[in-house]
Design a protein around this motif. Structure first.
Motif, PDB file in Angstrom:
ATOM      1  N   HIS A 122       0.820  -1.211   0.000  1.00 46.09           N
ATOM      2  CA  HIS A 122       0.000   0.000   0.000  1.00 46.09           C
ATOM      3  C   HIS A 122       0.850   1.254   0.000  1.00 46.09           C
ATOM      4  CE1 HIS A 122      -3.533  -2.522   1.378  1.00 46.09           C
ATOM      5  NE2 HIS A 122      -3.849  -2.010   0.225  1.00 46.09           N
ATOM      6  N   LYS A 125       2.146   1.973  -3.421  1.00 50.48           N
ATOM      7  CA  LYS A 125       1.160   2.460  -4.391  1.00 50.48           C
ATOM      8  C   LYS A 125       1.164   3.984  -4.503  1.00 50.48           C
ATOM      9  CE  LYS A 125      -2.075  -1.270  -4.961  1.00 50.48           C
ATOM     10  NZ  LYS A 125      -3.463  -1.634  -5.168  1.00 50.48           N
ATOM     11  N   SER A 129       1.534   6.030  -7.837  1.00 48.93           N
ATOM     12  CA  SER A 129       0.469   6.956  -8.185  1.00 48.93           C
ATOM     13  C   SER A 129       1.042   8.287  -8.659  1.00 48.93           C
ATOM     14  CB  SER A 129      -0.370   7.220  -6.942  1.00 48.93           C
ATOM     15  OG  SER A 129      -1.691   7.421  -7.274  1.00 48.93           O
ATOM     16  N   HIS A 132       2.525   7.984 -12.041  1.00 50.52           N
ATOM     17  CA  HIS A 132       1.424   7.805 -12.985  1.00 50.52           C
ATOM     18  C   HIS A 132       0.785   9.140 -13.339  1.00 50.52           C
ATOM     19  CE1 HIS A 132      -1.976   5.859 -14.885  1.00 50.52           C
ATOM     20  NE2 HIS A 132      -2.802   6.479 -14.082  1.00 50.52           N
ATOM     21  N   LEU A 133       0.554   9.959 -12.308  1.00 49.21           N
ATOM     22  CA  LEU A 133      -0.025  11.271 -12.563  1.00 49.21           C
ATOM     23  C   LEU A 133       0.914  12.151 -13.365  1.00 49.21           C
ATOM     24  CD1 LEU A 133      -1.895  12.363  -9.311  1.00 49.21           C
ATOM     25  CD2 LEU A 133      -2.849  11.700 -11.488  1.00 49.21           C
ATOM     26  N   GLN A 136       0.790  10.996 -16.970  1.00 45.37           N
ATOM     27  CA  GLN A 136      -0.519  10.750 -17.560  1.00 45.37           C
ATOM     28  C   GLN A 136      -0.884  11.782 -18.612  1.00 45.37           C
ATOM     29  OE1 GLN A 136      -4.662  10.921 -15.605  1.00 45.37           O
ATOM     30  NE2 GLN A 136      -3.560   9.296 -14.604  1.00 45.37           N
ATOM     31  N   ARG A 154       2.471  -1.529 -11.305  1.00 42.90           N
ATOM     32  CA  ARG A 154       1.202  -1.648 -10.587  1.00 42.90           C
ATOM     33  C   ARG A 154       0.683  -3.076 -10.602  1.00 42.90           C
ATOM     34  NH1 ARG A 154      -4.135   1.639 -12.048  1.00 42.90           N
ATOM     35  NH2 ARG A 154      -2.640   2.897 -13.158  1.00 42.90           N
ATOM     36  N   ARG A 165      -3.025 -12.204   0.116  1.00 42.33           N
ATOM     37  CA  ARG A 165      -4.378 -12.299   0.655  1.00 42.33           C
ATOM     38  C   ARG A 165      -4.997 -13.672   0.471  1.00 42.33           C
ATOM     39  NH1 ARG A 165      -6.825  -6.909  -1.911  1.00 42.33           N
ATOM     40  NH2 ARG A 165      -6.273  -5.453  -0.266  1.00 42.33           N
ATOM     41  N   LYS A 219     -14.115  -8.255  -6.956  1.00 47.67           N
ATOM     42  CA  LYS A 219     -12.710  -7.887  -6.889  1.00 47.67           C
ATOM     43  C   LYS A 219     -11.810  -9.038  -7.295  1.00 47.67           C
ATOM     44  CE  LYS A 219     -10.672  -7.636  -2.899  1.00 47.67           C
ATOM     45  NZ  LYS A 219     -10.552  -7.246  -1.479  1.00 47.67           N
TER      46      LYS A 219
ATOM     47  N   GLU B   8      -3.389  15.752   1.896  1.00 49.97           N
ATOM     48  CA  GLU B   8      -2.555  14.647   1.416  1.00 49.97           C
ATOM     49  C   GLU B   8      -1.133  14.918   1.868  1.00 49.97           C
ATOM     50  OE1 GLU B   8      -2.586  11.652  -0.864  1.00 49.97           O
ATOM     51  OE2 GLU B   8      -0.633  11.810   0.111  1.00 49.97           O
ATOM     52  N   ASP B  10       1.649  13.359   1.044  1.00 47.32           N
ATOM     53  CA  ASP B  10       2.680  13.244   0.024  1.00 47.32           C
ATOM     54  C   ASP B  10       2.680  14.549  -0.754  1.00 47.32           C
ATOM     55  OD1 ASP B  10       3.965  10.636  -1.899  1.00 47.32           O
ATOM     56  OD2 ASP B  10       3.900  12.707  -2.584  1.00 47.32           O
ATOM     57  N   ALA B  80      -4.805   4.165  -1.023  1.00 46.00           N
ATOM     58  CA  ALA B  80      -4.276   3.023  -1.762  1.00 46.00           C
ATOM     59  C   ALA B  80      -5.067   1.770  -1.433  1.00 46.00           C
ATOM     60  CB  ALA B  80      -2.807   2.821  -1.420  1.00 46.00           C
ATOM     61  N   ARG B  81      -5.758   1.776  -0.313  1.00 48.32           N
ATOM     62  CA  ARG B  81      -6.496   0.595   0.105  1.00 48.32           C
ATOM     63  C   ARG B  81      -7.809   0.495  -0.647  1.00 48.32           C
ATOM     64  NH1 ARG B  81      -4.620  -1.634   4.524  1.00 48.32           N
ATOM     65  NH2 ARG B  81      -2.855  -0.614   5.480  1.00 48.32           N
ATOM     66  N   GLU B  82      -7.996  -0.658  -1.317  1.00 47.58           N
ATOM     67  CA  GLU B  82      -9.263  -0.763  -2.025  1.00 47.58           C
ATOM     68  C   GLU B  82     -10.171  -1.822  -1.455  1.00 47.58           C
ATOM     69  OE1 GLU B  82      -6.336  -3.021  -4.576  1.00 47.58           O
ATOM     70  OE2 GLU B  82      -7.647  -3.277  -2.852  1.00 47.58           O
ATOM     71  N   GLY B  83      -9.933  -2.210  -0.218  1.00 44.06           N
ATOM     72  CA  GLY B  83     -10.799  -3.212   0.388  1.00 44.06           C
ATOM     73  C   GLY B  83     -12.192  -2.664   0.603  1.00 44.06           C
ATOM     74  N   LYS B  84     -13.165  -3.573   0.580  1.00 45.61           N
ATOM     75  CA  LYS B  84     -14.533  -3.108   0.758  1.00 45.61           C
ATOM     76  C   LYS B  84     -14.730  -2.490   2.130  1.00 45.61           C
ATOM     77  CE  LYS B  84     -17.044  -5.141  -2.824  1.00 45.61           C
ATOM     78  NZ  LYS B  84     -17.312  -6.350  -3.487  1.00 45.61           N
ATOM     79  N   LYS B 101      -5.978   4.774  -5.124  1.00 36.79           N
ATOM     80  CA  LYS B 101      -4.725   5.055  -5.828  1.00 36.79           C
ATOM     81  C   LYS B 101      -4.230   3.769  -6.444  1.00 36.79           C
ATOM     82  CE  LYS B 101      -2.942   8.045  -2.181  1.00 36.79           C
ATOM     83  NZ  LYS B 101      -1.821   8.254  -1.271  1.00 36.79           N
ATOM     84  N   PRO B 102      -3.521   3.813  -7.570  1.00 38.55           N
ATOM     85  CA  PRO B 102      -3.263   5.006  -8.369  1.00 38.55           C
ATOM     86  C   PRO B 102      -4.520   5.407  -9.146  1.00 38.55           C
ATOM     87  CG  PRO B 102      -1.767   3.186  -8.930  1.00 38.55           C
ATOM     88  CD  PRO B 102      -2.840   2.640  -8.100  1.00 38.55           C
ATOM     89  N   PHE B 103      -4.750   6.673  -9.290  1.00 36.81           N
ATOM     90  CA  PHE B 103      -5.984   7.092  -9.945  1.00 36.81           C
ATOM     91  C   PHE B 103      -5.696   7.883 -11.214  1.00 36.81           C
ATOM     92  CE2 PHE B 103      -4.954  11.139  -8.222  1.00 36.81           C
ATOM     93  CZ  PHE B 103      -4.624  10.957  -6.898  1.00 36.81           C
ATOM     94  N   ASP B 104      -6.686   7.960 -12.052  1.00 35.46           N
ATOM     95  CA  ASP B 104      -6.577   8.748 -13.264  1.00 35.46           C
ATOM     96  C   ASP B 104      -7.162  10.127 -13.001  1.00 35.46           C
ATOM     97  OD1 ASP B 104      -7.309   6.061 -15.564  1.00 35.46           O
ATOM     98  OD2 ASP B 104      -5.421   6.845 -14.811  1.00 35.46           O
TER      99      ASP B 104
END
Lengths: 334, 233
Positions: A122, A125, A129, A132-133, A136, A154, A165, A219, B8, B10, B80-84, B101-104
């Motif tokens: 995490h 990431k 990110s 990536h930005l 982009q 990624r 997991r 997922k 944020e 960062d 960054a965490r995408e857990g439900k 993240k990472p996002f567009d």
């Protein structure tokens, strides 16, 4: 009982030997009353029998456990009656405790490790990110090249995350009724950069008139589809190429087939493609391959209750088939 | 003019977001002191908050609750965490949306605009997103048409996406790959030929406005839009 008798065999032999010896001594001394000798032997034999019965009764449960060859657990029930069995019992208890605590220790270690890996992924990431930005928005060749590498980064991070997991799968998945087609479309569109950059394009064909509903976790299934699609693209050498994706229904099951026209998998490698860390011929000839992709696909599908099949011919391509048991698809009949 | 509050830690990420948002006409404030997020929020009085979950000192969920004591403005979590469960936590702590993240950029902007629309009822973000202007040539993204002076021609959604990218780049060359990415359609996807087809179509539409030779092919690199219509004005 058998074990007990087997164990007492030497005793039997020595007892008979002793009986013969004593009788022999008296015989040689001149004693000729055979009836008396036999009577004495019989009496003696009865005493032995009584002793053996008593011995057997007191250690019965112990012998039974040993005979059945069960695990250390079973011995907890046994209450020792003789010194030997008591000490053995104590030893077994000690070993059992030792083994359980060692197991716990190892499990702790694994959990710590898992936590660390998840945290690390995490954290990674975020810089991914950022990069990536940064690229982009630009369109020059350098930025697009960096973008490609960031995509690979990624994917690698996701691979680690999902592998980690997998062990605690039961805590991490939620089953819902989903439309297979939209799920596939979303997964395909998420990889649009990959398709465009490699000039290998997807074609979708869902022949069923009604939507194909399946019971799955969005997922995890998306991750599986991404793996299969990435493989399909990776091993298609000619450009422009196509990936044919077909979805259809047969009786009570929904089928999803992803076919590429790439290099295919040699027959000798086929039985092992789903093994962990297996890279085979193709892994050696192509770019770096962890060998984990298909392994994860198989494991995850197993957990979700979906079947996976793979067919391939060298020089012709590979077909991956996912079969979903769809108790929900009965609803589409309404 | 909408103001976006960026929480944020960062710094680089925050600055990238800021630059991008400012291009769309939003003003921004990046939190400097992560002990006093609430106070900075009060002072900045923004319309929307972008909130990271992993922050020094207190986490994003905490600050969300704090901000909620002061305002009902839209709060978008980024993580960054995408857990439900992470998403549920975010929403239960007062958040309105969740971006992983990472996002567009596209996604961030789309979500911000969507939430601003819902909260404040207008599109206004400083202008520039609903229509694109390039030297007098105007592209209306909502109503799907292209106009020059008083003449207009209708466009399909894909043609709009293509022209948007070309026009936003000015006279710069846009690579084939990038255009393909922009016109990618969830229903029919794209293939190798798609781009040629649409380039031809767009050229026809430009012709309908009397514009010739504006959409140029640059061999091996891509396409670009050269403003050949200035003479007409």
């Amino acid at each position: 009982m058998k074990l007990f008798l087997k164990d007492q065999r030497p005793l039997f032999s020595f007892y008979i030997l002793q009986l013969l010896t004593v009788s022999g001594v008296y015989w040689l001394d001149g004693y000729r009353n055979i009836a008396m000798v036999l009577y004495a032997a019989l009496l003696s034999g009865c005493l032995l029998a009584v002793y053996l019965v008593f011995r057997y009764m007191s250690n019965r449960s112990f012998y039974r456990c040993l005979e059945q060859g069960e695990g250390l657990d079973a011995f907890k029930e046994v209450s020792p009656q003789t010194p030997l069995s008591e000490y053995l019992h104590r030893l077994l208890k000690k070993q059992y405790r030792h083994y359980v605590s060692e197991l716990n220790r190892q499990q702790h270690k694994i959990n710590h490790h898992l936590q660390f890996i998840t945290q690390w992924v995490h954290q990674m990431k975020t810089p991914v990110s950022v990069i990536h930005l940064m690229v982009q928005d630009s369109d020059d060749s350098r930025s697009t090249a960096i973008g490609d590498e960031v995509d690979r980064l990624r994917k690698g991070l996701d691979l680690v995350l999902y592998t980690a997991r997998l062990d605690s799968f039961s805590h991490d998945f939620v089953v819902e009724k989903l439309d297979l087609e939209s799920l596939v479309r979303a997964a395909v569109s998420a990889q649009k950069r990959l398709f465009i950059r490699s000039k290998v394009f997807p074609q979708l064909e869902f022949t069923s008139k009604e939507p194909l509903f399946i019971a799955t976790d969005e997922k995890w299934l998306t991750f599986v589809l991404t793996q299969i699609l990435t493989n399909a693209v990776k091993y298609t050498a000619n450009e422009p190429g196509t990936i044919a994706i077909r979805g259809y229904r047969k009786e009570d099951e929904a089928f999803l087939e992803i076919r590429d026209e790439g290099v295919g998998i040699p027959d000798s490698d086929l039985p092992r493609v789903f093994d962990a860390y297996f890279t085979g011929e193709n892994g050696r000839n192509f770019r770096e391959s962890t060998g984990m992709g298909l392994y994860l696909v198989k494991q995850i599908c197993g957990q979700l209750g979906h079947r996976v099949e793979l067919e391939s011919a060298v020089g012709q391509g590979t077909l991956v088939r996912l079969i979903f048991r769809s108790e929900f698809s009965n609803l589409t009949k309404e | 003019m909408f103001k976006i509050f960026i929480v944020e830690d960062d710094q680089r990420l925050a600055v990238l977001l800021q630059e991008y948002l400012q291009r769309f006409g939003y003003s921004t404030h990046i939190v400097q002191d992560f002990d006093r997020v609430k106070q900075e929020f009060e002072a900045a009085a923004p319309h929307l908050v972008l909130l990271d979950v992993n922050l020094p000192k207190y986490d994003g969920y905490y600050w969300c609750r704090q901000i909620r004591n002061l305002s009902t403005c839209p709060i978008l979590f980024i993580s960054a965490r995408e857990g439900k469960m992470d998403q549920v936590m975010a929403l239960e702590n007062g958040g309105d949306d969740y971006i992983t993240k990472p996002f567009d950029y596209d996604i961030v902007i789309a979500k911000i605009m969507s939430h601003l629309r819902r909260a404040y009822g207008t599109y206004a973000g400083g202008g520039g997103e609903r229509s694109v202007n390039f030297d007098g040539l105007r592209l209306d993204k909502d109503r799907l048409y292209l106009s020059l002076n008083d003449e207009r021609v209708e466009l399909s959604l894909t043609e709009v996406k293509m022209l948007e990218e070309l026009m936003q780049r000015g006279e710069e060359i846009v690579s084939r790959d990038r255009l393909l990415e922009k016109i990618w359609d969830d229903q029919t996807f794209v293939d190798d030929n798609t781009l040629n087809v649409y380039v031809t179509r767009v050229r026809k539409k430009l012709s309908a406005l009397g514009i010739e030779d504006a959409l140029q092919t640059v061999r091996g690199q891509g396409y670009r839009l050269v403003p050949r219509w200035e003479e007409k004005q």
